[in-house]
Each structure stands twice: as structure tokens, then as C-alpha cells.
Design a protein around this motif. Structure first.
Motif, PDB file in Angstrom:
ATOM      1  N   UNK A   1       8.468  40.138  -7.204  1.00 55.22           N
ATOM      2  CA  UNK A   1       8.683  41.335  -6.114  1.00 55.22           C
ATOM      3  C   UNK A   1       9.917  42.622  -6.168  1.00 55.22           C
ATOM      4  N   UNK A   2      10.029  43.334  -5.892  1.00 56.99           N
ATOM      5  CA  UNK A   2      10.875  44.794  -5.513  1.00 56.99           C
ATOM      6  C   UNK A   2      11.391  44.324  -4.942  1.00 56.99           C
ATOM      7  N   UNK A   3      13.046  44.644  -6.104  1.00 58.08           N
ATOM      8  CA  UNK A   3      13.875  44.559  -5.025  1.00 58.08           C
ATOM      9  C   UNK A   3      14.810  45.895  -5.029  1.00 58.08           C
ATOM     10  N   UNK A   4      15.057  45.999  -3.458  1.00 60.59           N
ATOM     11  CA  UNK A   4      15.784  47.191  -2.785  1.00 60.59           C
ATOM     12  C   UNK A   4      16.855  47.243  -2.809  1.00 60.59           C
ATOM     13  N   UNK A   5      17.383  48.822  -3.670  1.00 60.97           N
ATOM     14  CA  UNK A   5      18.479  49.179  -3.142  1.00 60.97           C
ATOM     15  C   UNK A   5      20.146  48.471  -2.737  1.00 60.97           C
ATOM     16  N   UNK A   6      19.713  48.751  -1.788  1.00 59.29           N
ATOM     17  CA  UNK A   6      20.832  47.317  -0.723  1.00 59.29           C
ATOM     18  C   UNK A   6      20.445  46.368  -0.482  1.00 59.29           C
ATOM     19  N   UNK A   7      19.431  45.691  -1.284  1.00 59.87           N
ATOM     20  CA  UNK A   7      19.779  44.011  -1.278  1.00 59.87           C
ATOM     21  C   UNK A   7      19.708  43.926  -3.027  1.00 59.87           C
ATOM     22  N   UNK A   8      20.882  42.896  -3.202  1.00 57.03           N
ATOM     23  CA  UNK A   8      21.463  42.317  -4.237  1.00 57.03           C
ATOM     24  C   UNK A   8      19.877  41.706  -4.680  1.00 57.03           C
ATOM     25  N   UNK A   9      20.209  41.932  -5.582  1.00 53.22           N
ATOM     26  CA  UNK A   9      18.494  41.299  -6.319  1.00 53.22           C
ATOM     27  C   UNK A   9      18.445  39.703  -6.589  1.00 53.22           C
ATOM     28  N   UNK A  10      19.515  38.803  -6.712  1.00 50.22           N
ATOM     29  CA  UNK A  10      19.331  37.387  -6.753  1.00 50.22           C
ATOM     30  C   UNK A  10      19.013  36.747  -5.937  1.00 50.22           C
ATOM     31  N   UNK A  11      20.054  37.854  -4.048  1.00 47.60           N
ATOM     32  CA  UNK A  11      19.848  37.649  -3.110  1.00 47.60           C
ATOM     33  C   UNK A  11      17.849  37.579  -2.218  1.00 47.60           C
ATOM     34  N   UNK A  12      17.571  38.911  -3.376  1.00 45.95           N
ATOM     35  CA  UNK A  12      16.153  38.965  -2.710  1.00 45.95           C
ATOM     36  C   UNK A  12      15.356  38.213  -3.567  1.00 45.95           C
ATOM     37  N   UNK A  13      15.519  37.673  -4.350  1.00 48.86           N
ATOM     38  CA  UNK A  13      15.022  36.747  -5.013  1.00 48.86           C
ATOM     39  C   UNK A  13      14.810  35.216  -4.762  1.00 48.86           C
ATOM     40  N   UNK A  14      16.024  35.011  -3.667  1.00 52.75           N
ATOM     41  CA  UNK A  14      16.179  34.150  -3.058  1.00 52.75           C
ATOM     42  C   UNK A  14      15.658  33.568  -2.056  1.00 52.75           C
ATOM     43  N   UNK A  15      15.465  35.011  -1.190  1.00 53.84           N
ATOM     44  CA  UNK A  15      14.150  34.921  -0.539  1.00 53.84           C
ATOM     45  C   UNK A  15      13.532  35.094  -0.693  1.00 53.84           C
ATOM     46  N   UNK A  16      12.510  35.665  -1.545  1.00 53.67           N
ATOM     47  CA  UNK A  16      11.423  35.493  -1.848  1.00 53.67           C
ATOM     48  C   UNK A  16      10.768  33.730  -1.910  1.00 53.67           C
ATOM     49  N   UNK A  17      11.612  33.514  -2.679  1.00 55.53           N
ATOM     50  CA  UNK A  17      11.727  32.173  -2.977  1.00 55.53           C
ATOM     51  C   UNK A  17      11.515  31.084  -1.532  1.00 55.53           C
ATOM     52  N   UNK A  18      11.712  31.381  -0.270  1.00 57.00           N
ATOM     53  CA  UNK A  18      11.739  30.451   0.303  1.00 57.00           C
ATOM     54  C   UNK A  18      11.253  31.213   1.669  1.00 57.00           C
ATOM     55  N   UNK A  19      10.255  31.969   1.318  1.00 62.44           N
ATOM     56  CA  UNK A  19       8.814  32.396   2.259  1.00 62.44           C
ATOM     57  C   UNK A  19       8.052  31.821   1.700  1.00 62.44           C
ATOM     58  N   UNK A  20       7.127  31.546   2.781  1.00 66.80           N
ATOM     59  CA  UNK A  20       5.646  30.935   2.458  1.00 66.80           C
ATOM     60  C   UNK A  20       5.081  32.011   1.506  1.00 66.80           C
ATOM     61  N   UNK A  21       4.330  31.589   0.749  1.00 67.26           N
ATOM     62  CA  UNK A  21       4.014  32.815  -0.162  1.00 67.26           C
ATOM     63  C   UNK A  21       2.446  33.354  -0.214  1.00 67.26           C
ATOM     64  N   UNK A  22       2.023  34.593  -0.432  1.00 66.33           N
ATOM     65  CA  UNK A  22       0.658  34.908  -0.302  1.00 66.33           C
ATOM     66  C   UNK A  22      -0.094  33.783  -1.418  1.00 66.33           C
ATOM     67  N   UNK A  23      -1.435  33.324  -0.845  1.00 70.37           N
ATOM     68  CA  UNK A  23      -2.419  32.460  -1.599  1.00 70.37           C
ATOM     69  C   UNK A  23      -3.154  34.109  -2.153  1.00 70.37           C
ATOM     70  N   UNK A  24      -4.315  33.676  -3.221  1.00 66.62           N
ATOM     71  CA  UNK A  24      -4.130  33.698  -4.295  1.00 66.62           C
ATOM     72  C   UNK A  24      -5.288  34.618  -3.912  1.00 66.62           C
TER      73      UNK A  24
END
Length: 216
Positions: A1-24
């Protein structure tokens, strides 16, 4: 996942981990987009945006949807999957090369029959789109200098209560600090939306900024 400069990288990773992920299919498309387009792959929306697009299309019950800026098709698949019964998505893009990838993955995702692609500069091809207030939802993610033109073209075709989603409206956070270059272009557009008495809007800090606009 791409983390944008205004979002903390750890927070960005957490958000990605708590959003329904893409399928194959979407994962495969993202990989092919990176291989085929290189640095331009950054134009693809994030997985979190994809999930959001499907959900908002479903929630709104949208049947007549427009996308300006299709690239390799990730966002169009997400929108098409959320369409109401008998729904249609019309996509506008200038690149036959990039949208050839989109066409392949529309077939893989089983949504090709729901999508019409119109190639050419959107400022011109939109003029041939019926000027009737029938569009339920529009997603605009094209050249930023063209945003005011695309916005007005869609607004004249948007149904009352219809929604426009504008991507990249934070420009990596630069809109808060800079008044020149691409930041100035986006600041001007964001101000245009704020002055528009026809709509209610909010700027969501999803990925690179997603402005949610609802016509009165």
C-alpha cells in the motif's frame, strides 16, 4: 500500500488492515498495472478507495454512473460491482493502451457487460453525452487541470441528490502549505466546490484525498 505524506505510515498500514481487502482479480490487476505502466502505476486508486467506491455505489442505489479517468480499470471494476440492477457505467479516457488492460480485467471480473468505454479527450466526448439530470454517481480521477470542466459537465447531468467523487484533492497534503504548481490548481478547484451553492461537500482524507459532493 502507498502511504501518503500526511498519513503516518503505521496508521496507513492499520487502515489497510481494517478495510475489506481486494479479491484476486483486483490484486492481479494491480500487479499487471505496476509491470505495464511503471511509475504511472501511482495513478491507480488505493485498495481502500476501491472498497469505498463499491460500498458508496451500493448504498446510493446508483444505476447511471460515469467515470472520468479509467486508467487500467481498477476503480471501474469496483464501481461496476456495486451497481444496482440494470445499472450501467460509462467510462471516459484518452488512452487506448491503458484501457486495453481495463477491458481484459472487466472480462475477468465479469462486469464487461455493464461498462461502456468512450475514448477521447473527456472535455469533448462528454459533450456528446445526454444533457439530462440522470447521472446518479460520478467518479472523477483524470488530469487535475481539467477538473473544473469535468465537474461542470457532470453537474449539468447530475440528478438531484446525485453524488460526485473527486480524487487526489489533497495532492499529498500540499494543498495546505503551497500556493503554486499542482497544489495551486487543486486549491483553486477545492475553493470552487466550496463556493458552489448547488452542493454540499466534504473532503475525506482517504488515500490522496477524496471529495464527496452531493447535489441539492
Amino acid at each position: 500500500m502507498k502511504a501518503f505524506s500526511f498519513i503516518n505510515a503505521d496508521v496507513a498500514e492499520y487502515i489497510a488492515g481494517h478495510t475489506t481487502p481486494p479479491d484476486e482479480v483486483l490484486k492481479e490487476l494491480a500487479e499487471e498495472t505496476l509491470t505495464a505502466t511503471g511509475d504511472s502505476a501511482g495513478m491507480q486508486i488505493s485498495p481502500e478507495q476501491g472498497t469505498f467506491l463499491t460500498m458508496i455505489t451500493q448504498i446510493s442505489g446508483a444505476r447511471n454512473v460515469v467515470e472520468i479517468g479509467t486508467f487500467t480499470g481498477y476503480s471501474s471494476i469496483c464501481i461496476a460491482r456495486g451497481l444496482a440492477a440494470d445499472g450501467r457505467l460509462t467510462c471516459f479516457d484518452v488512452s487506448d493502451e491503458w484501457t486495453s488492460i481495463a477491458r481484459k480485467y472487466w472480462e475477468k471480473a465479469g462486469v464487461a457487460g455493464l461498462i461502456e468505454l468512450r475514448l477521447g479527450p473527456a472535455a469533448e466526448t462528454l459533450q456528446r453525452f445526454p444533457v439530462r439530470p440522470e447521472v446518479d454517481l460520478a467518479f472523477i480521477d483524470a488530469d487535475k487541470a481539467g477538473y473544473p470542466v469535468y465537474y461542470e459537465a457532470i453537474m449539468s447531468r447530475l440528478a438531484p441528490g446525485g453524488i460526485i467523487l473527486m480524487d487526489n484533492t489533497l495532492r499529498h497534503g500540499s494543498v495546505a502549505d503551497y500556493t503554486d504548481g499542482e497544489a495551486a490548481t487543486m486549491r483553486d478547484f477545492n475553493d470552487l466546490v466550496m463556493r458552489d451553492t448547488r452542493v454540499t461537500s466534504t473532503l475525506l482524507p482517504i488515500a490522496d484525498g477524496l471529495t464527496f459532493i452531493r447535489k441539492h
